[in-house]
Design a protein around this motif. Structure first.
Motif, PDB file in Angstrom:
ATOM      1  N   LEU A   1     -80.065  27.296   2.883  1.00  0.00           N
ATOM      2  CA  LEU A   1     -80.096  26.250   3.897  1.00  0.00           C
ATOM      3  C   LEU A   1     -78.712  25.914   4.424  1.00  0.00           C
ATOM      4  CD1 LEU A   1     -82.817  23.656   2.942  1.00  0.00           C
ATOM      5  CD2 LEU A   1     -82.980  25.820   4.138  1.00  0.00           C
TER       6      LEU A   1
ATOM      7  N   ARG B   1     -85.697  19.409  16.927  1.00  0.00           N
ATOM      8  CA  ARG B   1     -86.212  18.426  15.963  1.00  0.00           C
ATOM      9  C   ARG B   1     -86.002  18.912  14.531  1.00  0.00           C
ATOM     10  NH1 ARG B   1     -91.759  16.034  18.770  1.00  0.00           N
ATOM     11  NH2 ARG B   1     -90.694  15.352  20.664  1.00  0.00           N
ATOM     12  N   LEU B   2     -86.044  20.227  14.332  1.00  0.00           N
ATOM     13  CA  LEU B   2     -85.826  20.757  12.982  1.00  0.00           C
ATOM     14  C   LEU B   2     -84.343  20.748  12.635  1.00  0.00           C
ATOM     15  CD1 LEU B   2     -88.291  23.785  12.952  1.00  0.00           C
ATOM     16  CD2 LEU B   2     -88.641  21.482  12.076  1.00  0.00           C
TER      17      LEU B   2
ATOM     18  N   TRP C   1     -92.766  32.920  13.589  1.00  0.00           N
ATOM     19  CA  TRP C   1     -92.407  32.581  12.207  1.00  0.00           C
ATOM     20  C   TRP C   1     -90.940  32.868  11.963  1.00  0.00           C
ATOM     21  CZ3 TRP C   1     -95.518  29.580   9.761  1.00  0.00           C
ATOM     22  CH2 TRP C   1     -96.905  29.657   9.950  1.00  0.00           C
ATOM     23  N   LYS C   2     -90.477  34.011  12.460  1.00  0.00           N
ATOM     24  CA  LYS C   2     -89.095  34.398  12.194  1.00  0.00           C
ATOM     25  C   LYS C   2     -88.112  33.432  12.868  1.00  0.00           C
ATOM     26  CE  LYS C   2     -89.525  38.012  15.709  1.00  0.00           C
ATOM     27  NZ  LYS C   2     -88.915  37.451  16.902  1.00  0.00           N
ATOM     28  N   LEU C   3     -88.556  32.834  13.978  1.00  0.00           N
ATOM     29  CA  LEU C   3     -87.711  31.830  14.629  1.00  0.00           C
ATOM     30  C   LEU C   3     -87.581  30.592  13.732  1.00  0.00           C
ATOM     31  CD1 LEU C   3     -86.343  30.411  17.102  1.00  0.00           C
ATOM     32  CD2 LEU C   3     -88.628  29.766  17.826  1.00  0.00           C
ATOM     33  N   THR C   4     -88.716  30.077  13.289  1.00  0.00           N
ATOM     34  CA  THR C   4     -88.711  28.852  12.484  1.00  0.00           C
ATOM     35  C   THR C   4     -88.038  29.070  11.138  1.00  0.00           C
ATOM     36  OG1 THR C   4     -90.826  28.345  13.511  1.00  0.00           O
ATOM     37  CG2 THR C   4     -90.168  26.988  11.644  1.00  0.00           C
ATOM     38  N   LEU C   5     -88.338  30.209  10.508  1.00  0.00           N
ATOM     39  CA  LEU C   5     -87.880  30.402   9.134  1.00  0.00           C
ATOM     40  C   LEU C   5     -86.428  30.858   9.049  1.00  0.00           C
ATOM     41  CD1 LEU C   5     -91.184  31.830   7.740  1.00  0.00           C
ATOM     42  CD2 LEU C   5     -90.198  29.588   7.292  1.00  0.00           C
ATOM     43  N   ALA C   6     -85.820  31.205  10.199  1.00  0.00           N
ATOM     44  CA  ALA C   6     -84.386  31.489  10.185  1.00  0.00           C
ATOM     45  C   ALA C   6     -83.604  30.205  10.474  1.00  0.00           C
ATOM     46  CB  ALA C   6     -84.048  32.575  11.197  1.00  0.00           C
ATOM     47  N   LEU C   7     -84.317  29.090  10.572  1.00  0.00           N
ATOM     48  CA  LEU C   7     -83.652  27.795  10.766  1.00  0.00           C
ATOM     49  C   LEU C   7     -83.424  27.173   9.395  1.00  0.00           C
ATOM     50  CD1 LEU C   7     -85.839  26.446  13.709  1.00  0.00           C
ATOM     51  CD2 LEU C   7     -83.523  27.341  13.854  1.00  0.00           C
ATOM     52  N   PRO C   8     -82.516  26.211   9.329  1.00  0.00           N
ATOM     53  CA  PRO C   8     -82.253  25.591   8.022  1.00  0.00           C
ATOM     54  C   PRO C   8     -83.387  24.680   7.578  1.00  0.00           C
ATOM     55  CG  PRO C   8     -80.889  24.592   9.717  1.00  0.00           C
ATOM     56  CD  PRO C   8     -81.601  25.726  10.363  1.00  0.00           C
ATOM     57  N   VAL C   9     -84.528  25.269   7.297  1.00  0.00           N
ATOM     58  CA  VAL C   9     -85.649  24.507   6.739  1.00  0.00           C
ATOM     59  C   VAL C   9     -86.177  25.265   5.528  1.00  0.00           C
ATOM     60  CG1 VAL C   9     -86.455  23.332   8.805  1.00  0.00           C
ATOM     61  CG2 VAL C   9     -87.201  25.653   8.379  1.00  0.00           C
ATOM     62  N   ARG C  10     -86.732  24.512   4.592  1.00  0.00           N
ATOM     63  CA  ARG C  10     -87.301  25.172   3.417  1.00  0.00           C
ATOM     64  C   ARG C  10     -88.635  25.782   3.779  1.00  0.00           C
ATOM     65  NH1 ARG C  10     -84.124  24.037  -0.621  1.00  0.00           N
ATOM     66  NH2 ARG C  10     -82.981  22.069  -0.568  1.00  0.00           N
ATOM     67  N   LYS C  11     -88.876  26.984   3.241  1.00  0.00           N
ATOM     68  CA  LYS C  11     -90.131  27.658   3.545  1.00  0.00           C
ATOM     69  C   LYS C  11     -91.319  26.822   3.095  1.00  0.00           C
ATOM     70  CE  LYS C  11     -90.635  32.299   3.381  1.00  0.00           C
ATOM     71  NZ  LYS C  11     -90.612  33.647   2.763  1.00  0.00           N
TER      72      LYS C  11
ATOM     73  N   LEU D   1     -77.720  28.754   6.723  1.00  0.00           N
ATOM     74  CA  LEU D   1     -78.472  28.827   7.984  1.00  0.00           C
ATOM     75  C   LEU D   1     -78.133  27.675   8.932  1.00  0.00           C
ATOM     76  CD1 LEU D   1     -82.001  30.102   6.862  1.00  0.00           C
ATOM     77  CD2 LEU D   1     -80.140  31.364   7.942  1.00  0.00           C
TER      78      LEU D   1
ATOM     79  N   MET E   1     -87.116  15.175   6.320  1.00  0.00           N
ATOM     80  CA  MET E   1     -87.286  16.523   6.860  1.00  0.00           C
ATOM     81  C   MET E   1     -88.750  16.806   7.212  1.00  0.00           C
ATOM     82  SD  MET E   1     -85.317  18.997   7.626  1.00  0.00           S
ATOM     83  CE  MET E   1     -85.958  20.179   8.792  1.00  0.00           C
TER      84      MET E   1
ATOM     85  N   LEU F   1     -84.855  36.022   5.778  1.00  0.00           N
ATOM     86  CA  LEU F   1     -86.268  36.216   6.122  1.00  0.00           C
ATOM     87  C   LEU F   1     -86.917  37.217   5.178  1.00  0.00           C
ATOM     88  CD1 LEU F   1     -86.042  36.401  10.023  1.00  0.00           C
ATOM     89  CD2 LEU F   1     -86.941  34.537   8.660  1.00  0.00           C
TER      90      LEU F   1
ATOM     91  N   ARG G   1     -89.540  15.421  10.503  1.00  0.00           N
ATOM     92  CA  ARG G   1     -89.003  16.237  11.601  1.00  0.00           C
ATOM     93  C   ARG G   1     -89.900  17.451  11.847  1.00  0.00           C
ATOM     94  NH1 ARG G   1     -83.192  17.792  10.359  1.00  0.00           N
ATOM     95  NH2 ARG G   1     -82.316  15.907   9.502  1.00  0.00           N
ATOM     96  N   ILE G   2     -90.325  18.083  10.735  1.00  0.00           N
ATOM     97  CA  ILE G   2     -91.191  19.260  10.877  1.00  0.00           C
ATOM     98  C   ILE G   2     -92.501  18.867  11.554  1.00  0.00           C
ATOM     99  CG2 ILE G   2     -92.572  20.928   9.573  1.00  0.00           C
ATOM    100  CD1 ILE G   2     -90.261  21.178   7.619  1.00  0.00           C
TER     101      ILE G   2
END
Lengths: 239, 309
Positions: free
Chosen positions: B79, B109-110, A90-100, B82, A1, B59, A4-5
């Protein structure tokens, strides 16, 4: 992961000024020394033995590279975070399935890697300048590498601090001010501050004359600051 | 289409509360979204829509209450949840110096979805031709469409769109609306769409939730809301006062207003029998007219605000 980030992070800085900065830092440092040596060639070069010439050049490059690194890390951290702040992504990235915490680690790693590239560039550029000035072999690669990477590692607390500040604050004024003040403080830190002051570490000067102590302390405190920043980032609501 | 109660709940909040600076902005919201819904989340600006949506996406953290999406608690399985949610929060986020394709690639990519998804979502939002242009030069409508494309990239089961038509011109609004309406058929996705304008979602929503001052004051099918909006029938007759008395004496729920008779929530049969009665008693019936309260006015009544609409 994390890979990927990072690949996403590198894609995002495509065509960005940031790359110019990464290259301009070391080029500027070496170019200034080129001027210095050009003007004072007789004084600095004439009649000296090769080993002294190389160590003199490496010392001079380091002297300029340190403040450049200290201010550069603030600028790079601000620019890598700015990509998200600019359009509030930020809100775009952090609403994706990734850990903060991975997103935070990604920004820190991007900043650290870009600075690593800058520091690495110092080596061939210094060698090129030395050869251009007519220094002959052997080229002291060991010294060149330690002078490129030790200060970088010792400056890790500041890389982590600037990444933290720039990522968590939308307004970059405070992070940049802290970064610039940090650079000034570090320039005068040499003889005046006790060894435990982190601003002294990138100069690799300490009572035991062991640069690795400064490096170790830097990496250790850098890790602490990084974890603290990550904890705050994870806890905070996304704007 | 009436929703049956046993339909699977996709999203459910329980007493969801958020305080900002000690002030509650979302108060004990119980929201339910079922599979296949197009859920219109309505409320005036500042009512707590975006704050609620931010909590749904993890969020922002709730001050109290819980959120379950796909039957999982968002605090524990953020996760996993989402991974099946696509979102567009407020104005679109994008990287202006990158092209549309590059923007999608940064997200892809993510997500780790196949590269072919980029072309697919670009064609869904009809941006294929603009794919190689820097997004900086896009119109707001195009940016909004790119935002929706980004939300669709992971092939989500739940799509959360916060004010997707905000700031668009009428043509842009129409375009986004058509796009959203076409989605459930093509991908079987459940949609939560927020707006401060009822008229914007009324044509596509199957269910609506209305939030005002942080409280969810209404949640039901759009069908029910329409029923509430059904107006009254007004009758113009000769000698209205005695007609009114006559009808009252026969037990009809008629009102009296400006020389006209009014019948609230009258079904066809009631109206027919009122008219028949009047005619039989030799009253002249001039007009029978329906006075429809618009959904908008019901919405206004509920939210008690006018300024923001």
């Amino acid at each position: 992961m994390m890979l990927r980030i990072l690949s996403s992070e590198f894609l995002k800085i495509r065509k960005k000024l940031i790359w110019l900065l990464v290259a301009a830092g070391p080029i500027g440092v070496v170019a200034l020394q080129a001027v210095n040596y050009g003007v004072r060639y007789d004084y600095l070069v004439a009649g000296k033995e090769t080993a002294k010439l190389w160590s003199g050049l490496i010392g001079n490059v380091s002297m300029l590279a340190l403040p450049a690194l200290m201010v550069g890390l603030a600028l790079v951290a601000s620019m890598t975070a700015g990509i998200e702040h600019q359009m509030n992504a930020w809100k775009l990235t952090l609403a994706l399935p990734v850990r903060k915490r991975q997103v935070f680690a990604g920004k820190f790693l991007l900043t650290a890697l870009l600075l690593l590239i800058s520091c690495t560039l110092l080596v061939p550029l210094t060698v090129a300048l030395g050869l251009a000035l007519g220094f002959d072999g052997p080229i002291p690669y060991g010294d060149l590498l330690t002078n490129a990477y030790y200060p970088y590692l010792a400056a890790m607390p500041f890389i982590a601090l600037q990444a933290w500040l720039s990522v968590t604050m939308a307004n970059q004024t405070l992070p940049l001010t802290i970064g610039i003040v940090g650079m000034i403080v570090s320039m005068f830190a040499g003889g005046r501050f006790p060894d435990w002051v982190p601003y002294k570490w990138p100069q690799l000067v300490n009572a035991s004359h062991e640069p690795l102590y400064s490096v170790t302390a830097g990496v250790a405190l850098g890790l602490v600051v990084f974890v603290a920043g990550m904890a705050e980032f994870v806890r905070k609501d996304v704007k | 289409m009436e929703m049956s109660a046993n339909q699977e709940l996709i999203l459910e909040t329980n007493e969801l509360t958020k305080k900002l600076g000690g002030k509650p902005v979302v108060k004990a919201v119980n929201m339910q979204i079922r599979r296949g819904d197009i859920y219109g989340f309505l409320g005036p600006n500042g009512a707590g829509k975006t704050t609620t949506i931010r909590m749904l996406l993890g969020l922002a953290k709730p001050t109290a209450g819980s959120i379950r999406i796909f039957g999982k608690d968002i605090r524990k399985m953020r996760l996993a949840i989402l991974r099946k949610v696509g979102s567009l929060v407020e104005y679109p986020s994008y990287y202006g110096h990158l092209t549309a394709t590059e923007n999608l690639e940064a997200v892809r990519r993510l997500l780790g979805v196949p590269k072919s998804r980029i072309d697919e979502v670009l064609s869904i939002v009809r941006l294929t031709k603009e794919a190689k242009r820097p997004v900086r030069g896009f119109s707001l409508g195009m940016k909004q469409r790119l935002g929706i494309a980004t939300a669709l990239l992971g092939d989500p089961e739940l799509l959360v769109l916060d004010e997707p038509t905000n700031g668009l011109d009428p043509a842009g609004i129409q375009e986004i609306r058509e796009l959203i309406k076409s989605l459930p058929q093509t991908s079987g996705v459940t949609i939560l769409i927020s707006s401060h304008l009822l008229s914007e979602v009324e044509q596509m929503a199957t269910r609506v939730g209305i939030i005002s001052k942080g409280e969810l004051i209404y949640e039901d099918s759009i069908h029910r809301l329409r029923e509430q909006a059904q107006g009254r029938v007004r009758l113009g007759v000769s000698n209205p006062e005695s007609a009114w008395r006559l009808l009252l004496s026969h037990g009809y729920p008629v009102g009296w207003e400006n020389g006209r008779l009014t019948v609230a929530k009258a079904d066809d049969r009631t109206v027919a029998s009122i008219v028949a009665r009047l005619v039989k008693q030799d009253f002249e019936v001039y007009r029978v007219e329906e006075e429809t309260a618009s959904l908008e006015s019901i919405f206004l009544q509920m939210t008690g605000t006018e300024g923001s609409l």
